[in-house]
Design an enzyme around this catalytic site. Structure first.
Site, short mmCIF file in Angstrom:
data_model
loop_
_atom_site.label_atom_id
_atom_site.label_comp_id
_atom_site.label_asym_id
_atom_site.label_seq_id
_atom_site.Cartn_x
_atom_site.Cartn_y
_atom_site.Cartn_z
N ASP A 104 -11.45 12.22 72.26
CA ASP A 104 -10.86 11.86 73.56
C ASP A 104 -9.45 11.28 73.42
O ASP A 104 -8.60 11.49 74.28
CB ASP A 104 -11.77 10.89 74.36
CG ASP A 104 -12.26 9.71 73.53
OD1 ASP A 104 -11.91 9.61 72.33
OD2 ASP A 104 -13.00 8.87 74.07
N GLY B 160 -15.56 0.70 69.86
CA GLY B 160 -15.39 -0.13 71.05
C GLY B 160 -14.79 -1.49 70.71
O GLY B 160 -14.31 -1.70 69.60
N GLU C 11 -10.79 -4.50 62.25
CA GLU C 11 -9.59 -4.06 62.99
C GLU C 11 -9.21 -5.19 63.96
O GLU C 11 -8.25 -5.91 63.72
CB GLU C 11 -9.90 -2.76 63.76
CG GLU C 11 -8.74 -2.22 64.58
CD GLU C 11 -9.14 -1.04 65.47
OE1 GLU C 11 -10.33 -0.89 65.78
OE2 GLU C 11 -8.23 -0.30 65.90
#
Ligand code: ZN
Length: 325
Positions: free
Chosen positions: A16, A163, A193
């Site tokens: 995406d 997410g 991250e």
């Protein structure tokens, strides 16, 4: 050898977030929105206003709202692999969250089947191999995520957890990886991250041999040593790390490589990050002391970690063994 013609292996790429801009313009038009390509690029790519992972994730809303039919998911997958093949990518692992494509009634099964169809068509038409990774989402229900695990089993894909890492803690997703281990499903986990050592150590406790990013291990010697000892591969996405400000100051890619940690080089999201893999390689050469030879070595060293057959691994190893740098 140049960065253009290095045979490349990509392990961390979101479908995406890598939507082709021409397709996005076409589909937005079909849905009643008339934007120029330049305007669409602004809508789908981050700019200087992006300061963290949560800002970065807002760029996925439009692609997910467009990728809600079988035809579009198939075409997006096919077009992405076609583009990667043109950049000398010989093997790619493309990841997506079946849960995020259901707005117009598409089932998770249909979303996966369609992406597989696009992948099979592209791997036949172009000189590229590909495996798929299904993303469980941190903001999804336990029931939905467990369903994604069973779909990974059904369609023989790998798994990931993606997410907002700093909102939904990694430690709370043990149930996903307990189930995956029981079913022998291979997996990687986004960790290190937007959050640091606690997130990474939870992912390592779940037995992962690959970390999506993982770069914040550099903040804690014990965690770094554990990654070395457990021979975990880091899927590094330098540009994306700067954009989400996961790293402040110099990126640790060179230090991690010099410490003997296996790393792979990725873009994370070609469109959201507004970069392609060759540009990412060029940036690394420009900003670090790593050489083309090092980049080739990173690719070769990643082969044992791929979510694919031994036959494809052997084929890839022979490509790198025959390289004359
Ligand atoms: Zn990612």
């Amino acid at each position: 050898m140049t960065t253009e013609n290095i045979p490349k292996i990509i392990l961390h790429l979101h479908l995406d977030g890598s939507l082709d801009l021409d397709l996005a313009v076409k589909w937005l038009h079909e849905d009643g929105y008339n934007y120029t390509k330049e305007q669409v690029k602004k809508l789908l790519s981050v700019d200087k206003d992006c300061h963290n992972l949560n800002d970065y994730l807002t760029k996925f809303t439009i692609p997910c709202s467009l990728l809600t039919t079988k035809e579009r998911l198939e075409e997006a997958t096919y077009t992405l692999l076609k583009k990667l093949a043109s950049e000398n990518v010989v093997y790619a692992e493309i990841r997506f969250a079946p849960l995020k494509h259901q707005a117009k009634g598409l089932t998770k099964d249909d979303a996966i089947k369609t992406v597989i169809k696009g992948k099979e068509k592209a791997t036949k038409d172009y000189n590229i191999d590909c495996s798929l990774i299904l993303c469980c989402m941190r903001d999804s229900s336990k029931e939905d995520n467990l369903q994604v695990v069973s779909l990974a089993k059904k369609y023989q894909t790998a798994l990931d957890l993606a997410g907002a890492e700093n909102i939904y803690k990694t430690k709370d997703f043990k149930y996903i990886f307990d189930y995956a281990k029981k079913e022998n499903i291979p997996y990687t986990i986004h960790a290190g991250e937007a959050s640091g050592k606690d997130s990474i150590n939870s992912a390592l406790d779940f037995g992962t041999k690959r970390l999506g990013h993982g770069i914040r291990c550099i903040e804690d010697k014990e965690t770094l040593d554990r990654i070395k000892k457990e021979k975990v591969l880091l899927e590094i996405c330098l540009t994306s790390n700067y954009q989400t400000e996961a790293i402040k100051g110099k990126h640790p890619i060179e230090e991690l490589y010099n410490q003997g940690i296996n790393i792979s080089i990725n873009t994370d999201n070609d469109t959201v990050s507004n970069i392609n893999i060759t540009e990412e390689y060029n940036r690394i050469l420009k900003e670090t002391n790593l050489t083309i030879k090092d980049l080739v070595k990173c690719n070769y060293n990643s082969i044992d970690y791929l979510f694919t057959s031994n036959e494809i691994k052997d084929k890839l190893k022979s490509i790198y063994k025959n390289i004359n740098i």
